[in-house]
Write a protein that holds these residues in place. Structure first.
Motif, PDB file in Angstrom:
ATOM      1  N   GLU A   3       0.779  -1.211   0.026  1.00 21.96           N
ATOM      2  CA  GLU A   3       0.075  -0.074   0.035  1.00 21.96           C
ATOM      3  C   GLU A   3       0.769   1.260   0.047  1.00 21.96           C
ATOM      4  N   LYS A   4       1.847   1.330   0.838  1.00 24.47           N
ATOM      5  CA  LYS A   4       2.836   2.559   0.910  1.00 24.47           C
ATOM      6  C   LYS A   4       3.929   2.487   0.006  1.00 24.47           C
ATOM      7  N   GLU A   5       4.775   1.492   0.237  1.00 17.49           N
ATOM      8  CA  GLU A   5       5.802   1.566  -0.724  1.00 17.49           C
ATOM      9  C   GLU A   5       5.742   0.918  -2.157  1.00 17.49           C
ATOM     10  N   ILE A   6       5.778   1.724  -3.059  1.00 17.51           N
ATOM     11  CA  ILE A   6       5.717   1.264  -4.611  1.00 17.51           C
ATOM     12  C   ILE A   6       6.816   0.933  -4.927  1.00 17.51           C
ATOM     13  N   LYS A   7       7.651   1.996  -5.063  1.00 16.77           N
ATOM     14  CA  LYS A   7       9.150   1.727  -5.192  1.00 16.77           C
ATOM     15  C   LYS A   7       9.853   2.887  -4.415  1.00 16.77           C
ATOM     16  N   SER A   8      11.098   2.617  -4.411  1.00 16.61           N
ATOM     17  CA  SER A   8      11.772   3.679  -3.245  1.00 16.61           C
ATOM     18  C   SER A   8      11.650   5.030  -3.579  1.00 16.61           C
ATOM     19  N   GLY A   9      11.271   5.613  -2.503  1.00 20.03           N
ATOM     20  CA  GLY A   9      10.787   7.217  -2.583  1.00 20.03           C
ATOM     21  C   GLY A   9       9.480   7.514  -3.088  1.00 20.03           C
ATOM     22  N   LEU A  10       8.511   6.727  -3.406  1.00 30.73           N
ATOM     23  CA  LEU A  10       7.333   6.793  -3.841  1.00 30.73           C
ATOM     24  C   LEU A  10       6.365   5.920  -2.952  1.00 30.73           C
ATOM     25  N   ASN A  11       5.205   6.694  -2.604  1.00 29.11           N
ATOM     26  CA  ASN A  11       4.392   6.420  -1.639  1.00 29.11           C
ATOM     27  C   ASN A  11       3.122   6.689  -2.127  1.00 29.11           C
ATOM     28  N   ILE A  12       1.804   6.042  -1.976  1.00 29.06           N
ATOM     29  CA  ILE A  12       0.672   6.261  -2.407  1.00 29.06           C
ATOM     30  C   ILE A  12      -0.249   6.522  -0.805  1.00 29.06           C
ATOM     31  N   ARG A  13      -0.982   7.554  -0.838  1.00 28.35           N
ATOM     32  CA  ARG A  13      -1.669   8.061   0.207  1.00 28.35           C
ATOM     33  C   ARG A  13      -3.005   8.285   0.025  1.00 28.35           C
ATOM     34  N   THR A  14      -3.848   8.032   0.748  1.00 24.41           N
ATOM     35  CA  THR A  14      -5.442   8.385   0.691  1.00 24.41           C
ATOM     36  C   THR A  14      -5.499   9.744   1.125  1.00 24.41           C
ATOM     37  N   ALA A  15      -6.202  10.632   0.433  1.00 27.02           N
ATOM     38  CA  ALA A  15      -6.470  11.997   0.576  1.00 27.02           C
ATOM     39  C   ALA A  15      -7.493  11.933   2.068  1.00 27.02           C
ATOM     40  N   GLU A  16      -7.272  13.119   2.570  1.00 29.47           N
ATOM     41  CA  GLU A  16      -7.747  13.501   3.829  1.00 29.47           C
ATOM     42  C   GLU A  16      -8.670  14.558   3.664  1.00 29.47           C
ATOM     43  N   ILE A  17      -9.352  15.310   4.447  1.00 27.94           N
ATOM     44  CA  ILE A  17      -9.996  16.092   4.473  1.00 27.94           C
ATOM     45  C   ILE A  17      -9.584  17.506   4.434  1.00 27.94           C
ATOM     46  N   PHE A  61      -6.572   9.773  -4.054  1.00 26.43           N
ATOM     47  CA  PHE A  61      -5.225   9.177  -3.522  1.00 26.43           C
ATOM     48  C   PHE A  61      -4.464  10.006  -4.211  1.00 26.43           C
ATOM     49  N   PHE A  62      -3.144  10.313  -3.726  1.00 24.86           N
ATOM     50  CA  PHE A  62      -2.046  10.966  -3.970  1.00 24.86           C
ATOM     51  C   PHE A  62      -0.582  10.143  -4.017  1.00 24.86           C
ATOM     52  N   ALA A  63       0.003  10.317  -5.118  1.00 29.42           N
ATOM     53  CA  ALA A  63       1.442   9.898  -5.302  1.00 29.42           C
ATOM     54  C   ALA A  63       2.404  10.915  -4.676  1.00 29.42           C
ATOM     55  N   GLU A  64       3.394  10.490  -3.981  1.00 27.43           N
ATOM     56  CA  GLU A  64       4.082  11.235  -3.296  1.00 27.43           C
ATOM     57  C   GLU A  64       5.700  10.719  -3.609  1.00 27.43           C
ATOM     58  N   MET A  65       6.714  11.570  -4.062  1.00 29.07           N
ATOM     59  CA  MET A  65       7.788  10.989  -4.513  1.00 29.07           C
ATOM     60  C   MET A  65       8.795  11.811  -3.502  1.00 29.07           C
ATOM     61  N   ASP A  66       9.523  11.115  -2.974  1.00 27.43           N
ATOM     62  CA  ASP A  66      10.437  11.693  -1.829  1.00 27.43           C
ATOM     63  C   ASP A  66       9.623  12.846  -1.060  1.00 27.43           C
TER      64      ASP A  66
END
Length: 165
Positions: A3-17, A61-66
């Motif tokens: 869920e959190k770690e797709i590849k090094s430095g890349l995370n997927i997270r559910t949006a919050e209010i 959801f958002f993708a975050e890189m580093d």
């Protein structure tokens, strides 16, 4: 793929209010990319109600890189009478230009596939503008246009006149 770690430095997270302003920023970003900024009428208030109100009509959801937000995905469930199951409809996948080609779009798309599978969806659907190079990306994963079907749309500005006919 976790869920959190797709590849090094890349995370997927559910949006919050508290992400509503960021969601609107991404909506404006994709509208600019599609040369449709003039069509954006969404506000923080409408997004708050539609996504985090009494009834949620869409998820994000958002993708975050580093730890920098690189992309977002908006989706909701529809229903297929033919399949007899809920479907998974991707409204938007958007990656900021400076993060393209780094696996962000792939991670978000595969996260959608994972969610659709986990939620026992009968199919996953989305639309792509005919000029968008993302069409090749989706075809790589086995998706393709639906022959013989055209998308029709009626905006809220036409509801009243339709009811009068």
């Amino acid at each position: 793929m976790t869920e959190k770690e797709i590849k090094s430095g890349l995370n997927i997270r559910t949006a919050e209010i508290e992400d509503v302003p960021l969601i609107l920023e991404f909506i404006k970003g994709i509208a600019e990319f599609e040369k449709l900024s003039h069509m954006v009428t969404a506000t923080e208030e409408t997004l708050l109600e539609s996504m985090f109100g009494k009834k949620s009509y869409a998820e994000v959801f958002f993708a975050e890189m580093d730890e920098v937000t690189a992309g977002f995905t908006v989706f909701f469930h529809n229903f297929s009478t033919f399949v007899g199951k809920q479907g998974f409809y991707i409204e938007d996948i958007f990656v900021k230009p400076e993060f393209r080609g780094k696996g962000v779009g792939k991670a978000m798309f595969l996260h959608c596939v994972k969610l659709a599978k986990e939620r026992n969806c009968g199919r996953m659907e989305w639309t792509v503008l005919d000029w968008n190079p993302a069409r090749e990306f989706y075809e790589y994963f086995g998706a393709g246009p639906v022959d013989g079907w055209h998308i029709y749309r009626m905006g809220a500005d036409k509801f009243e006149s339709a009811l009068e006919k």
